[in-house]
Motif scaffolding. Structure first.
Motif, PDB file in Angstrom:
ATOM      1  N   UNK A   4       0.832  -1.191   0.000  1.00 53.92           N
ATOM      2  CA  UNK A   4       0.000   0.000   0.000  1.00 53.92           C
ATOM      3  C   UNK A   4       0.875   1.253   0.000  1.00 53.92           C
ATOM      4  N   UNK A   5       0.264   2.375  -0.342  1.00 51.61           N
ATOM      5  CA  UNK A   5       1.013   3.629  -0.376  1.00 51.61           C
ATOM      6  C   UNK A   5       1.557   3.982   0.999  1.00 51.61           C
ATOM      7  N   UNK A   6       0.719   3.757   2.027  1.00 50.07           N
ATOM      8  CA  UNK A   6       1.156   4.056   3.395  1.00 50.07           C
ATOM      9  C   UNK A   6       2.357   3.192   3.780  1.00 50.07           C
ATOM     10  N   UNK A   7       2.317   1.899   3.384  1.00 60.73           N
ATOM     11  CA  UNK A   7       3.433   0.998   3.695  1.00 60.73           C
ATOM     12  C   UNK A   7       4.694   1.400   2.939  1.00 60.73           C
ATOM     13  N   UNK A   8       4.513   1.821   1.702  1.00 63.00           N
ATOM     14  CA  UNK A   8       5.663   2.260   0.909  1.00 63.00           C
ATOM     15  C   UNK A   8       6.324   3.484   1.518  1.00 63.00           C
ATOM     16  N   UNK A   9       5.486   4.419   1.987  1.00 63.04           N
ATOM     17  CA  UNK A   9       6.024   5.621   2.626  1.00 63.04           C
ATOM     18  C   UNK A   9       6.772   5.247   3.902  1.00 63.04           C
ATOM     19  N   UNK A  10       6.170   4.365   4.724  1.00 59.64           N
ATOM     20  CA  UNK A  10       6.788   3.962   5.981  1.00 59.64           C
ATOM     21  C   UNK A  10       8.103   3.222   5.755  1.00 59.64           C
ATOM     22  N   UNK A  11       8.165   2.403   4.691  1.00 60.73           N
ATOM     23  CA  UNK A  11       9.376   1.635   4.417  1.00 60.73           C
ATOM     24  C   UNK A  11      10.527   2.497   3.905  1.00 60.73           C
ATOM     25  N   UNK A  12      10.217   3.685   3.417  1.00 59.33           N
ATOM     26  CA  UNK A  12      11.262   4.556   2.879  1.00 59.33           C
ATOM     27  C   UNK A  12      11.952   5.331   3.998  1.00 59.33           C
ATOM     28  N   UNK A  13      13.207   5.685   3.760  1.00 54.26           N
ATOM     29  CA  UNK A  13      13.951   6.486   4.730  1.00 54.26           C
ATOM     30  C   UNK A  13      13.299   7.848   4.924  1.00 54.26           C
ATOM     31  N   UNK A  23      21.114   2.857   9.026  1.00 57.97           N
ATOM     32  CA  UNK A  23      22.356   3.624   8.897  1.00 57.97           C
ATOM     33  C   UNK A  23      23.571   2.748   9.172  1.00 57.97           C
ATOM     34  N   UNK A  24      23.461   1.857  10.176  1.00 59.24           N
ATOM     35  CA  UNK A  24      24.563   0.962  10.514  1.00 59.24           C
ATOM     36  C   UNK A  24      24.825  -0.030   9.379  1.00 59.24           C
ATOM     37  N   UNK A  25      23.753  -0.547   8.785  1.00 56.21           N
ATOM     38  CA  UNK A  25      23.915  -1.497   7.663  1.00 56.21           C
ATOM     39  C   UNK A  25      24.554  -0.820   6.451  1.00 56.21           C
ATOM     40  N   UNK A  26      24.220   0.442   6.249  1.00 61.13           N
ATOM     41  CA  UNK A  26      24.771   1.168   5.104  1.00 61.13           C
ATOM     42  C   UNK A  26      26.249   1.498   5.306  1.00 61.13           C
ATOM     43  N   UNK A  27      26.648   1.668   6.586  1.00 62.02           N
ATOM     44  CA  UNK A  27      28.041   2.005   6.883  1.00 62.02           C
ATOM     45  C   UNK A  27      28.548   1.099   7.996  1.00 62.02           C
ATOM     46  N   UNK A  28      28.825  -0.190   7.680  1.00 64.14           N
ATOM     47  CA  UNK A  28      29.253  -1.134   8.721  1.00 64.14           C
ATOM     48  C   UNK A  28      30.558  -0.765   9.398  1.00 64.14           C
ATOM     49  N   UNK A  29      31.424  -0.048   8.698  1.00 65.75           N
ATOM     50  CA  UNK A  29      32.697   0.361   9.298  1.00 65.75           C
ATOM     51  C   UNK A  29      32.550   1.726   9.940  1.00 65.75           C
ATOM     52  N   UNK A  30      33.056   1.874  11.156  1.00 67.96           N
ATOM     53  CA  UNK A  30      32.969   3.149  11.848  1.00 67.96           C
ATOM     54  C   UNK A  30      33.851   4.188  11.167  1.00 67.96           C
ATOM     55  N   UNK A  31      33.443   5.446  11.312  1.00 69.62           N
ATOM     56  CA  UNK A  31      34.267   6.525  10.776  1.00 69.62           C
ATOM     57  C   UNK A  31      35.621   6.543  11.478  1.00 69.62           C
ATOM     58  N   UNK A  32      36.681   6.766  10.707  1.00 65.52           N
ATOM     59  CA  UNK A  32      38.002   6.896  11.304  1.00 65.52           C
ATOM     60  C   UNK A  32      38.100   8.220  12.059  1.00 65.52           C
ATOM     61  N   UNK A  33      37.519   9.275  11.467  1.00 67.63           N
ATOM     62  CA  UNK A  33      37.500  10.582  12.106  1.00 67.63           C
ATOM     63  C   UNK A  33      36.076  11.084  12.165  1.00 67.63           C
TER      64      UNK A  33
END
Length: 235
Positions: free
Chosen positions: A12-21, A102-112
């Protein structure tokens, strides 16, 4: 030959909106603004404690009778509670899911760390956890009385508030939570404006200034109650 049946459906449109960032950020923004409006009203009501026990207790009684005679006793208050709980749950769930994404998109921590990242930004997640724990304690202390320090008196919130802030731990818990609220609002208000498309390069300075003012006013306003009890102005 049997015809293949299609069982997959489009969400549904509501589900699509909720699933998006973008959708989750919008939910966080709207639910956060609902809670902010509640905090402003709650702070103004709290400050009535400086006008004495009769007026403060009468205000607490009015909260249960507002809407009468159209609504029954406490109905309006329960509507507010349900909306507030829904906002808290929506805010927490969307925040958690965005954090995991966010963690899945960037599994490695920032160095700085980013140089311009503020302390409030870095502590948003811990601040949310602190506030969630405080809400539970606050309800058990001043609404149900289960963890109240003195003899909890039903219908006498003035006396109950004075009891709570007459203990060192009651003051520490409350002050830490209020400071976390201030930091949360300072970053969250500006972030909500960006999520809802209100922010822009020309408005950023004004929005950040407004966020700072709101955070400061709410922090000072909420801290005024325990300070009043500790200094003997409220007794």
């Amino acid at each position: 030959m049997a015809l293949a049946t299609r069982t997959d459906r489009r969400p549904s449109k509501a589900r699509s909106v909720w699933d998006s960032t973008v959708g989750k950020k919008a939910v966080m923004a709207v639910s956060g603004l609902i809670m902010l409006l509640y905090l402003v009203a709650h702070m103004l009501g709290n400050l009535k404690i400086y006008f004495g026990a009769p007026e403060f207790n009468e205000y607490a009684h009015w909260l249960r009778t507002m809407g009468e005679p159209l609504l029954h006793y406490e109905w309006a208050l329960w509507v507010v509670r349900v909306v507030l709980v829904a906002a808290v749950v929506a805010h927490a769930v969307s925040a958690y899911q965005l954090s995991r994404r966010d963690i899945r998109a960037r599994p490695a921590k920032y160095v700085h760390r980013k140089a311009r990242t503020s302390y409030a930004t870095r502590t948003m997640r811990w601040g949310g956890i602190i506030l969630a724990l405080f809400i539970v304690w606050h309800i058990l202390d001043l609404t149900t009385g289960h963890v109240h320090s003195g003899g909890f008196e039903e219908g006498k919130p003035y006396q109950n508030v004075v009891d709570t802030f007459s203990t060192w731990y009651g003051n520490v818990i409350y002050i830490v939570a209020v400071l976390a609220v201030g930091l949360h609002i300072r970053h969250g208000f500006w972030s909500a404006a960006q999520s809802l498309g209100v922010g822009s390069r020309s408005r950023d300075r004004a929005l950040k200034a407004l966020a700072n003012v709101l955070a400061l006013l709410l922090t000072v306003g909420f801290l005024a109650v325990p300070v009043g009890v500790m200094t003997g102005v409220v007794s």
